[in-house]
Design a protein around this motif. Structure first.
Motif, short mmCIF file in Angstrom:
data_model
loop_
_atom_site.label_atom_id
_atom_site.label_comp_id
_atom_site.label_asym_id
_atom_site.label_seq_id
_atom_site.Cartn_x
_atom_site.Cartn_y
_atom_site.Cartn_z
N UNK A 16 0.85 -1.18 0.00
CA UNK A 16 0.00 0.00 0.00
C UNK A 16 0.89 1.24 0.00
N UNK A 17 0.52 2.25 -0.77
CA UNK A 17 1.30 3.48 -0.76
C UNK A 17 1.42 4.08 -2.15
N UNK A 18 2.56 4.72 -2.40
CA UNK A 18 2.77 5.46 -3.64
C UNK A 18 4.17 5.18 -4.17
N UNK A 19 4.30 5.19 -5.48
CA UNK A 19 5.60 5.08 -6.14
C UNK A 19 5.85 6.43 -6.79
N UNK A 20 6.77 7.19 -6.24
CA UNK A 20 7.04 8.56 -6.71
C UNK A 20 7.52 8.58 -8.15
N UNK A 21 8.38 7.64 -8.53
CA UNK A 21 8.95 7.63 -9.88
C UNK A 21 8.27 6.62 -10.80
N UNK A 22 6.99 6.36 -10.57
CA UNK A 22 6.24 5.41 -11.39
C UNK A 22 6.21 5.85 -12.85
N UNK A 23 6.26 4.88 -13.73
CA UNK A 23 6.11 5.20 -15.15
C UNK A 23 4.90 4.48 -15.76
N UNK A 24 4.11 3.86 -14.91
CA UNK A 24 2.84 3.24 -15.32
C UNK A 24 1.81 3.47 -14.22
N UNK A 25 0.60 3.71 -14.64
CA UNK A 25 -0.50 3.85 -13.68
C UNK A 25 -1.69 3.05 -14.18
N UNK A 26 -2.26 2.27 -13.29
CA UNK A 26 -3.45 1.48 -13.61
C UNK A 26 -4.59 1.98 -12.74
N UNK A 27 -5.78 1.93 -13.29
CA UNK A 27 -6.96 2.26 -12.49
C UNK A 27 -8.04 1.24 -12.84
N UNK A 28 -8.53 0.60 -11.80
CA UNK A 28 -9.58 -0.40 -11.96
C UNK A 28 -10.74 0.02 -11.07
N UNK A 29 -11.93 -0.07 -11.61
CA UNK A 29 -13.10 0.23 -10.82
C UNK A 29 -14.21 -0.75 -11.12
N UNK A 30 -15.05 -0.98 -10.14
CA UNK A 30 -16.21 -1.83 -10.31
C UNK A 30 -17.44 -0.97 -10.02
N UNK A 31 -18.20 -0.67 -11.06
CA UNK A 31 -19.33 0.24 -10.90
C UNK A 31 -20.45 -0.35 -10.05
N UNK A 32 -20.50 -1.67 -9.93
CA UNK A 32 -21.57 -2.30 -9.16
C UNK A 32 -21.35 -2.10 -7.66
N UNK A 33 -20.12 -2.35 -7.19
CA UNK A 33 -19.87 -2.29 -5.74
C UNK A 33 -19.09 -1.04 -5.33
N UNK A 34 -18.50 -0.34 -6.29
CA UNK A 34 -17.76 0.87 -5.97
C UNK A 34 -16.30 0.67 -5.66
N UNK A 60 -11.77 -7.79 0.34
CA UNK A 60 -11.26 -8.66 -0.72
C UNK A 60 -10.62 -7.84 -1.83
N UNK A 61 -11.18 -6.69 -2.17
CA UNK A 61 -10.57 -5.88 -3.24
C UNK A 61 -9.25 -5.27 -2.78
N UNK A 62 -9.15 -4.88 -1.52
CA UNK A 62 -7.88 -4.37 -1.01
C UNK A 62 -6.82 -5.47 -1.01
N UNK A 63 -7.20 -6.65 -0.60
CA UNK A 63 -6.27 -7.79 -0.64
C UNK A 63 -5.88 -8.11 -2.07
N UNK A 64 -6.82 -8.00 -3.00
CA UNK A 64 -6.55 -8.26 -4.42
C UNK A 64 -5.45 -7.34 -4.93
N UNK A 65 -5.53 -6.06 -4.60
CA UNK A 65 -4.50 -5.10 -5.03
C UNK A 65 -3.14 -5.48 -4.47
N UNK A 66 -3.10 -5.88 -3.22
CA UNK A 66 -1.83 -6.23 -2.58
C UNK A 66 -1.25 -7.52 -3.18
N UNK A 67 -2.09 -8.49 -3.44
CA UNK A 67 -1.66 -9.75 -4.04
C UNK A 67 -1.12 -9.50 -5.44
N UNK A 68 -1.79 -8.67 -6.21
CA UNK A 68 -1.33 -8.34 -7.56
C UNK A 68 0.04 -7.67 -7.51
#
Length: 117
Positions: A16-34, A60-68
């Motif tokens: 969890x956190x931020x990568x200051x020098x990231x060169x890729x950004x992903x955004x995933x959303x689920x409109x059903x559950x938010x 589960x979604x927070x764990x999913x991000x960490x597992x990925x």
């Protein structure tokens, strides 16, 4: 009920956190559950060297991000591309029906990282 994989990653997030020098950004959303995941990734010479996220939603979604994030760090994009669907499916363990949307989120994260390659 959460399986032991989800409990572990939700209770003790590793990425969890931020990568200051990231060169890729992903955004995933689920409109059903938010659920929403913002992932910042640093790729150097075709290899993921760092990945961090900010996620909003169910445990589960927070764990999913960490597992990925944990899975991709240290791997080349070519290695990630070789991953089979059933291998992705097994990363979250056995899910209850209301948690199944997180499997779609995980697949979407893998698709996004490879589409930006």
């Amino acid at each position: 009920m959460y399986n032991s994989i989800i409990v572990d990653y939700f209770s003790k997030p590793r990425h969890s956190g931020d990568v200051i020098d990231a060169n890729r950004e992903l955004k995933i959303g689920n409109s059903v559950c938010g659920d929403t995941i913002f992932m910042k990734i640093k790729v150097t010479d075709g290899r993921v060297v760092n990945a961090k996220y900010k996620a909003y939603g169910c445990a589960t979604s927070l764990a999913t991000a960490d597992i990925f994030a944990e899975y991709i760090i240290g791997k080349s994009l070519a290695e990630i591309a070789q991953l089979l669907a059933h291998e992705i499916d097994s990363m979250l363990g056995e899910l209850e029906p209301p948690q199944m949307h997180c499997l779609n989120i995980l697949h979407d994260l893998f698709e996004q990282i490879l589409s930006e390659a």
